[in-house]
Design a protein around this motif. Structure first.
Motif, PDB file in Angstrom:
ATOM      1  N   ARG A   1      54.830  -1.841 -21.831  1.00  0.00           N
ATOM      2  CA  ARG A   1      53.440  -2.308 -21.860  1.00  0.00           C
ATOM      3  C   ARG A   1      52.478  -1.221 -21.417  1.00  0.00           C
ATOM      4  N   ALA A   2      52.867  -0.443 -20.424  1.00  0.00           N
ATOM      5  CA  ALA A   2      52.018   0.662 -19.963  1.00  0.00           C
ATOM      6  C   ALA A   2      51.835   1.677 -21.076  1.00  0.00           C
TER       7      ALA A   2
ATOM      8  N   GLY B   1      45.237   4.812 -22.931  1.00  0.00           N
ATOM      9  CA  GLY B   1      43.983   5.044 -23.639  1.00  0.00           C
ATOM     10  C   GLY B   1      43.120   3.798 -23.752  1.00  0.00           C
ATOM     11  N   LYS B   2      43.565   2.693 -23.173  1.00  0.00           N
ATOM     12  CA  LYS B   2      42.819   1.438 -23.290  1.00  0.00           C
ATOM     13  C   LYS B   2      42.332   0.942 -21.927  1.00  0.00           C
ATOM     14  N   ALA B   3      42.267   1.853 -20.958  1.00  0.00           N
ATOM     15  CA  ALA B   3      41.864   1.462 -19.604  1.00  0.00           C
ATOM     16  C   ALA B   3      40.437   0.919 -19.594  1.00  0.00           C
TER      17      ALA B   3
ATOM     18  N   GLU C   1      36.728  -3.748 -18.906  1.00  0.00           N
ATOM     19  CA  GLU C   1      35.744  -4.672 -19.467  1.00  0.00           C
ATOM     20  C   GLU C   1      36.239  -6.116 -19.381  1.00  0.00           C
ATOM     21  N   LEU C   2      37.483  -6.334 -19.741  1.00  0.00           N
ATOM     22  CA  LEU C   2      38.037  -7.683 -19.703  1.00  0.00           C
ATOM     23  C   LEU C   2      38.113  -8.217 -18.271  1.00  0.00           C
ATOM     24  N   LEU C   3      38.473  -7.355 -17.317  1.00  0.00           N
ATOM     25  CA  LEU C   3      38.510  -7.784 -15.919  1.00  0.00           C
ATOM     26  C   LEU C   3      37.119  -8.166 -15.426  1.00  0.00           C
ATOM     27  N   ALA C   4      36.108  -7.369 -15.788  1.00  0.00           N
ATOM     28  CA  ALA C   4      34.743  -7.669 -15.379  1.00  0.00           C
ATOM     29  C   ALA C   4      34.278  -8.978 -15.993  1.00  0.00           C
ATOM     30  N   LYS C   5      34.649  -9.197 -17.254  1.00  0.00           N
ATOM     31  CA  LYS C   5      34.280 -10.434 -17.934  1.00  0.00           C
ATOM     32  C   LYS C   5      34.956 -11.648 -17.248  1.00  0.00           C
TER      33      LYS C   5
END
Length: 76
Positions: free
Chosen positions: A51-52, A57-59, A64-68
């Motif tokens: 998964r890592a 390259g998608k950090a 963004e998803l965590l902030a959302k």
């Protein structure tokens, strides 16, 4: 099912026997449980590494998803 010969020092064998006895199980059962735990740990590590690798390259998108998600939970 397979049979496995395992060479252990006498001291380690005695300690395993004592541990198995204290748990009320056989040494065979104890070793089977230990190998199950080790293999589960290995599988989790392997899944994490895969998964890592996929996420490299998608950090930015992850942040963004965590902030959302945080904003959503703050609204609730």
């Amino acid at each position: 099912m397979s049979a496995l010969t395992l060479r252990l020092s006498d001291q380690k064998h005695q300690r395993l026997k004592a541990l198995a006895k204290s748990k009320g199980v056989s040494v065979n059962y104890l070793l089977d449980e230990i190998t199950t735990l080790i293999l589960a740990e290995f599988d989790l590590k392997t899944q994490f590494e895969v998964r890592a690798q996929r996420g490299q390259g998608k950090a930015g998108r992850g942040q963004e998803l965590l902030a959302k998600a945080k904003a959503f939970s703050d609204e609730c």
